[in-house]
Design a protein around this motif. Structure first.
Motif, PDB file in Angstrom:
ATOM      1  N   ALA A 138       0.828  -1.272   0.002  1.00  0.00           N
ATOM      2  CA  ALA A 138       0.127  -0.062  -0.327  1.00  0.00           C
ATOM      3  C   ALA A 138       0.851   1.113  -0.130  1.00  0.00           C
ATOM      4  O   ALA A 138       0.447   2.470  -0.851  1.00  0.00           O
ATOM      5  CB  ALA A 138      -0.887  -0.093   1.086  1.00  0.00           C
ATOM      6  N   GLU A 139       1.989   1.189   0.535  1.00  0.00           N
ATOM      7  CA  GLU A 139       2.911   2.409   0.494  1.00  0.00           C
ATOM      8  C   GLU A 139       3.414   2.621  -0.871  1.00  0.00           C
ATOM      9  O   GLU A 139       3.808   3.581  -0.981  1.00  0.00           O
ATOM     10  CB  GLU A 139       3.838   2.096   1.769  1.00  0.00           C
ATOM     11  N   GLN A 140       3.777   1.319  -1.331  1.00  0.00           N
ATOM     12  CA  GLN A 140       4.264   1.489  -2.633  1.00  0.00           C
ATOM     13  C   GLN A 140       3.453   2.147  -3.499  1.00  0.00           C
ATOM     14  O   GLN A 140       3.544   2.916  -4.553  1.00  0.00           O
ATOM     15  CB  GLN A 140       4.716   0.142  -3.025  1.00  0.00           C
ATOM     16  N   MET A 141       1.917   1.769  -3.428  1.00  0.00           N
ATOM     17  CA  MET A 141       0.628   2.370  -4.141  1.00  0.00           C
ATOM     18  C   MET A 141       0.804   4.079  -3.924  1.00  0.00           C
ATOM     19  O   MET A 141       0.810   4.567  -5.061  1.00  0.00           O
ATOM     20  CB  MET A 141      -0.431   1.827  -3.926  1.00  0.00           C
ATOM     21  N   ILE A 142       1.104   4.529  -2.813  1.00  0.00           N
ATOM     22  CA  ILE A 142       0.941   5.852  -2.576  1.00  0.00           C
ATOM     23  C   ILE A 142       2.149   6.524  -3.230  1.00  0.00           C
ATOM     24  O   ILE A 142       1.773   7.368  -3.700  1.00  0.00           O
ATOM     25  CB  ILE A 142       0.833   6.009  -0.865  1.00  0.00           C
ATOM     26  N   SER A 143       3.355   5.821  -3.051  1.00  0.00           N
ATOM     27  CA  SER A 143       4.518   6.558  -3.888  1.00  0.00           C
ATOM     28  C   SER A 143       4.318   6.960  -5.041  1.00  0.00           C
ATOM     29  O   SER A 143       4.653   7.818  -5.803  1.00  0.00           O
ATOM     30  CB  SER A 143       5.809   5.832  -3.482  1.00  0.00           C
ATOM     31  N   GLU A 144       3.827   5.705  -5.860  1.00  0.00           N
ATOM     32  CA  GLU A 144       3.687   5.827  -7.410  1.00  0.00           C
ATOM     33  C   GLU A 144       2.364   6.768  -7.466  1.00  0.00           C
ATOM     34  O   GLU A 144       2.276   7.461  -8.429  1.00  0.00           O
ATOM     35  CB  GLU A 144       3.334   4.498  -7.822  1.00  0.00           C
ATOM     36  N   PHE A 145       1.444   6.752  -6.765  1.00  0.00           N
ATOM     37  CA  PHE A 145       0.199   7.605  -7.064  1.00  0.00           C
ATOM     38  C   PHE A 145       0.778   9.294  -6.889  1.00  0.00           C
ATOM     39  O   PHE A 145       0.396  10.031  -7.623  1.00  0.00           O
ATOM     40  CB  PHE A 145      -0.873   7.285  -6.145  1.00  0.00           C
ATOM     41  N   LYS A 146       1.447   9.501  -5.933  1.00  0.00           N
ATOM     42  CA  LYS A 146       1.989  10.760  -5.831  1.00  0.00           C
ATOM     43  C   LYS A 146       2.790  11.198  -6.947  1.00  0.00           C
ATOM     44  O   LYS A 146       2.967  12.431  -7.090  1.00  0.00           O
ATOM     45  CB  LYS A 146       2.773  11.039  -4.479  1.00  0.00           C
ATOM     46  N   GLN A 147       3.646  10.390  -7.282  1.00  0.00           N
ATOM     47  CA  GLN A 147       4.447  10.836  -8.722  1.00  0.00           C
ATOM     48  C   GLN A 147       3.646  11.220  -9.894  1.00  0.00           C
ATOM     49  O   GLN A 147       4.016  12.034 -10.733  1.00  0.00           O
ATOM     50  CB  GLN A 147       5.333   9.602  -9.106  1.00  0.00           C
ATOM     51  N   LEU A 148       2.463  10.592  -9.976  1.00  0.00           N
ATOM     52  CA  LEU A 148       1.472  10.821 -10.952  1.00  0.00           C
ATOM     53  C   LEU A 148       0.513  11.992 -10.661  1.00  0.00           C
ATOM     54  O   LEU A 148       0.366  12.761 -11.514  1.00  0.00           O
ATOM     55  CB  LEU A 148       0.700   9.551 -11.215  1.00  0.00           C
ATOM     56  N   HIS A 149       0.350  12.220  -9.486  1.00  0.00           N
ATOM     57  CA  HIS A 149      -0.617  13.395  -8.944  1.00  0.00           C
ATOM     58  C   HIS A 149       0.096  13.980  -7.773  1.00  0.00           C
ATOM     59  O   HIS A 149      -0.216  13.829  -6.441  1.00  0.00           O
ATOM     60  CB  HIS A 149      -1.845  12.907  -8.513  1.00  0.00           C
ATOM     61  N   PRO A 150       1.183  15.002  -7.812  1.00  0.00           N
ATOM     62  CA  PRO A 150       1.872  15.442  -6.759  1.00  0.00           C
ATOM     63  C   PRO A 150       0.876  16.394  -5.955  1.00  0.00           C
ATOM     64  O   PRO A 150       1.321  16.677  -4.893  1.00  0.00           O
ATOM     65  CB  PRO A 150       3.303  16.009  -7.688  1.00  0.00           C
ATOM     66  N   ASP A 151       0.071  16.960  -6.673  1.00  0.00           N
ATOM     67  CA  ASP A 151      -0.596  17.965  -5.875  1.00  0.00           C
ATOM     68  C   ASP A 151      -2.102  17.285  -5.305  1.00  0.00           C
ATOM     69  O   ASP A 151      -2.825  18.113  -4.511  1.00  0.00           O
ATOM     70  CB  ASP A 151      -0.985  19.163  -6.638  1.00  0.00           C
ATOM     71  N   LEU A 152      -2.040  15.906  -5.437  1.00  0.00           N
ATOM     72  CA  LEU A 152      -3.314  15.155  -5.017  1.00  0.00           C
ATOM     73  C   LEU A 152      -4.706  15.635  -5.578  1.00  0.00           C
ATOM     74  O   LEU A 152      -5.493  15.025  -5.334  1.00  0.00           O
ATOM     75  CB  LEU A 152      -3.166  15.224  -3.556  1.00  0.00           C
ATOM     76  N   GLY A 153      -4.686  16.613  -6.537  1.00  0.00           N
ATOM     77  CA  GLY A 153      -6.006  16.948  -6.886  1.00  0.00           C
ATOM     78  C   GLY A 153      -7.020  17.440  -5.938  1.00  0.00           C
ATOM     79  O   GLY A 153      -6.666  18.394  -5.390  1.00  0.00           O
ATOM     80  N   SER A 154      -7.997  16.949  -5.843  1.00  0.00           N
ATOM     81  CA  SER A 154      -9.095  17.342  -4.923  1.00  0.00           C
ATOM     82  C   SER A 154      -8.800  16.897  -3.395  1.00  0.00           C
ATOM     83  O   SER A 154      -9.878  17.126  -2.648  1.00  0.00           O
ATOM     84  CB  SER A 154     -10.523  17.148  -5.659  1.00  0.00           C
ATOM     85  N   PHE A 155      -7.922  15.958  -3.386  1.00  0.00           N
ATOM     86  CA  PHE A 155      -7.771  15.589  -2.050  1.00  0.00           C
ATOM     87  C   PHE A 155      -6.883  16.121  -1.439  1.00  0.00           C
ATOM     88  O   PHE A 155      -5.815  16.744  -1.716  1.00  0.00           O
ATOM     89  CB  PHE A 155      -7.212  13.937  -2.133  1.00  0.00           C
ATOM     90  N   ASP A 156      -6.907  16.269   0.056  1.00  0.00           N
ATOM     91  CA  ASP A 156      -6.137  17.122   1.000  1.00  0.00           C
ATOM     92  C   ASP A 156      -5.013  16.352   1.335  1.00  0.00           C
ATOM     93  O   ASP A 156      -3.967  16.789   1.559  1.00  0.00           O
ATOM     94  CB  ASP A 156      -6.985  17.415   2.123  1.00  0.00           C
ATOM     95  N   ASN A 157      -5.089  14.912   1.754  1.00  0.00           N
ATOM     96  CA  ASN A 157      -3.988  14.051   2.065  1.00  0.00           C
ATOM     97  C   ASN A 157      -4.273  12.691   1.566  1.00  0.00           C
ATOM     98  O   ASN A 157      -5.459  12.226   1.193  1.00  0.00           O
ATOM     99  CB  ASN A 157      -3.977  13.804   3.803  1.00  0.00           C
ATOM    100  N   ILE A 158      -3.339  11.793   1.473  1.00  0.00           N
ATOM    101  CA  ILE A 158      -3.477  10.207   1.123  1.00  0.00           C
ATOM    102  C   ILE A 158      -2.447   9.645   2.125  1.00  0.00           C
ATOM    103  O   ILE A 158      -1.445   9.981   2.534  1.00  0.00           O
ATOM    104  CB  ILE A 158      -2.673  10.041  -0.488  1.00  0.00           C
ATOM    105  N   THR A 159      -3.339   8.465   2.871  1.00  0.00           N
ATOM    106  CA  THR A 159      -2.914   7.920   4.008  1.00  0.00           C
ATOM    107  C   THR A 159      -2.982   6.299   3.615  1.00  0.00           C
ATOM    108  O   THR A 159      -4.253   6.099   3.575  1.00  0.00           O
ATOM    109  CB  THR A 159      -3.486   8.621   5.179  1.00  0.00           C
ATOM    110  N   VAL A 160      -2.130   5.655   4.126  1.00  0.00           N
ATOM    111  CA  VAL A 160      -2.370   4.234   4.443  1.00  0.00           C
ATOM    112  C   VAL A 160      -2.425   3.921   6.016  1.00  0.00           C
ATOM    113  O   VAL A 160      -1.798   4.343   6.757  1.00  0.00           O
ATOM    114  CB  VAL A 160      -1.155   3.366   3.888  1.00  0.00           C
ATOM    115  N   LEU A 161      -3.773   3.507   6.299  1.00  0.00           N
ATOM    116  CA  LEU A 161      -4.113   3.354   7.743  1.00  0.00           C
ATOM    117  C   LEU A 161      -3.611   1.834   7.959  1.00  0.00           C
ATOM    118  O   LEU A 161      -4.058   0.960   8.200  1.00  0.00           O
ATOM    119  CB  LEU A 161      -5.660   3.245   7.829  1.00  0.00           C
ATOM    120  N   LYS A 162      -2.097   2.222   8.100  1.00  0.00           N
ATOM    121  CA  LYS A 162      -1.206   0.762   8.479  1.00  0.00           C
ATOM    122  C   LYS A 162      -1.894   0.401  10.024  1.00  0.00           C
ATOM    123  O   LYS A 162      -1.873   0.942  10.882  1.00  0.00           O
ATOM    124  CB  LYS A 162       0.241   1.159   8.500  1.00  0.00           C
ATOM    125  N   HIS A 163      -1.730  -1.188   9.984  1.00  0.00           N
ATOM    126  CA  HIS A 163      -1.926  -1.825  11.559  1.00  0.00           C
ATOM    127  C   HIS A 163      -1.309  -3.193  11.385  1.00  0.00           C
ATOM    128  O   HIS A 163      -0.984  -3.641  10.172  1.00  0.00           O
ATOM    129  CB  HIS A 163      -3.360  -1.701  11.775  1.00  0.00           C
TER     130      HIS A 163
END
Length: 495
Positions: A138-163
């Motif tokens: 999931a962290e890897q997905m976030i890293s690659e998503f941020k490369q595609l959308h560095p400003d996150l578009g309409s989202f304020d934050n992107i988080t993996v709710l790790k446990h």
């Protein structure tokens, strides 16, 4: 600044507002006496003499018993003060309600109104692992998503709710993990959610999905890693769908009555019950007067102050729920052979808190004076406007996560020692003293230290405007520092 503060006319100790030296001549309410020892800032000084076994009072209530003979002017702390708490108690319903009501004001914040009518203060993108095995992917997905959308578009934050959970759990542990994760999926701050499983865990995605109930299918997607070839590519494709679904999201004016605010403290000191916690209590009363909602948790830090909360139950049914909340949590301690008073922490003691009663009486001030309208079990969501109590331990991460899971859009967190953590919702850190705020400004969001010399009305007004700004999008320190965490309560065996 006066050197001492007496919290209540009935008190037999006062709090040192600055370091006091042995031999200092002190005056309080016309009484002149001499400090017998050095007394650190935030610690207690005896206003009268005590014999062994005598009750010592602060905030107008007992905080324990003298262990030795204590003279007027002596330092009162863990070396000569011990708790008066033991096991379970019986209680009587004796209502004593004197709520502070603030005038109605036409205040609003800029929030996100969801399809189900709930209101978020963030438009966040969550990846919710059903099992800890997939956290890294999931962290890897976030890293690659941020490369595609560095400003996150309409989202304020992107988080993996790790446990670390979701498998090898039984009974209550399994149910608690599943409940907290489902609560996060349906949180009003979530603008998009990817539920991500491995495929062989106890918390299987298909069952999780069936138990989720109604949800917005455009905003919640599901992925099982073992069912696809390239799970990262499959996850990115689903995140893109969520990104597209959120493109039209925008803030709009919402009455302040739509705020649900969690109340929490951690790393408390001798000033917590003088500055920051009373500030949260005043804010809680204010918000409830405007039709809003606050939630108090940390059940073990109600021990010793529970009768005050029981007296504020709006009816007998709520009183009985509070009694069960307290005694069931005491039984949890006793079932493991642990005393119910195993508190405060070393940091609390260094800051001037001596016993659990001392800590609890300061802690519960965060709840102000409003009636208690409901009691929530761990993992339950809010049902009523007003002040609710929530079952959770005192642990900062677990309790704050429980508040967030209950649909609090933000958590207000007071601290006298400082902490960098943040829950998966905005976590406002309020310093109890000026020194902490100056030293750890990169952790702290608001300083309650001026309350030692400034009127509550003035500090409260500043705080109200600050909270409205946060609810309207101003990022808290934990968000700026990219610290957003989830912790889940565990009580049983691991397979």
């Amino acid at each position: 600044m006066q050197p001492l503060m007496k919290m209540n006319p009935r008190d037999t100790v006062a709090v040192a507002l600055r370091p006091i030296q042995a031999g200092d001549e002190l005056v309080l309410e016309g009484q002149v006496f001499q400090a017998k020892q050095d007394i650190p800032q935030g610690h207690k000084l005896a206003l009268i003499g005590f014999n062994p076994g005598d009750t010592i009072t602060k905030y107008g209530y007992p905080i324990g018993r003298a262990m030795d003979t204590i003279s007027t002017g002596e330092w009162v702390h863990t070396h000569n003060l011990q708790t008066g708490l033991s096991g379970e108690e019986t209680y009587e319903y004796q209502p004593d309600l004197h709520p502070v009501i603030y005038p109605k004001r036409n205040l609003s914040f800029e929030g996100y109104v969801r399809k189900n009518g709930k209101v978020g203060i963030r438009n966040d993108l969550y990846i919710v692992p059903t099992v800890g095995c997939v956290n890294g992917i999931a962290e890897q997905m976030i890293s690659e998503f941020k490369q595609l959308h560095p400003d996150l578009g309409s989202f304020d934050n992107i988080t993996v709710l790790k446990h670390p959970y979701g498998c090898s759990q039984l009974g209550d542990d399994h149910r608690m993990t599943r409940s907290i994760l489902m609560d996060a999926v349906k949180h009003p701050n979530a603008g998009g959610v990817l539920v991500f499983g491995l495929g062989c865990e106890n918390n299987i995605v298909s069952e999780f999905r069936s138990l989720l109930g109604d949800y917005d299918e455009a905003r919640v997607k599901f992925l099982v890693a073992q069912e696809v070839g390239d799970e990262v590519s499959a996850g990115l494709a689903l995140l893109e769908k969520l990104y597209e679904a959120a493109k039209g999201d925008h803030r709009q004016p919402v009455p302040i009555s739509e705020l649900n605010v969690g109340l929490k403290c951690g790393g408390s000191d001798g000033f917590s019950g003088i500055t920051a916690n009373p500030l949260l209590g005043a804010f809680s009363d204010f918000l409830i007067s405007q039709g809003g909602t606050t939630v108090l948790t940390e059940v073990p830090e109600m021990f010793g102050a529970e009768k005050m909360l029981m007296a504020r139950a709006e009816n007998r049914e709520v009183f009985e729920q509070i009694v069960s909340l307290i005694n069931n949590f005491k039984q949890y301690f006793l079932s493991y052979g642990e005393p119910v008073y195993e508190n405060p922490s070393p940091g609390n003691k260094a800051g001037g808190i001596s016993t659990l009663e001392d800590k609890s009486l300061g802690c519960t001030q965060k709840a102000g004076t409003s009636p208690v309208v409901d009691v929530l079990q761990y993992g339950e969501k809010l049902r009523k406007k007003g002040l609710s109590l929530l079952q959770a331990p005192g642990n900062d991460l677990i309790a704050s996560s429980a508040l967030a899971a209950a649909d609090c859009q933000l958590v207000l967190f007071t601290t006298g020692r400082g902490t960098p953590f943040g829950s998966f919702v905005p976590t406002v850190k309020i310093a109890t003293n000026n020194e902490l705020y100056a030293k750890k400004g990169h952790w702290m969001d608001f300083n309650a230290g001026p309350l030692l010399e400034t009127r509550m009305e003035d500090v409260l007004e500043d705080f109200i405007h600050y909270i409205i700004a946060v609810a309207s999008g101003q990022k808290t320190r934990n968000e700026q520092n990219e610290v957003r965490e989830l912790a889940i309560f565990k009580t049983g065996v691991t397979l």
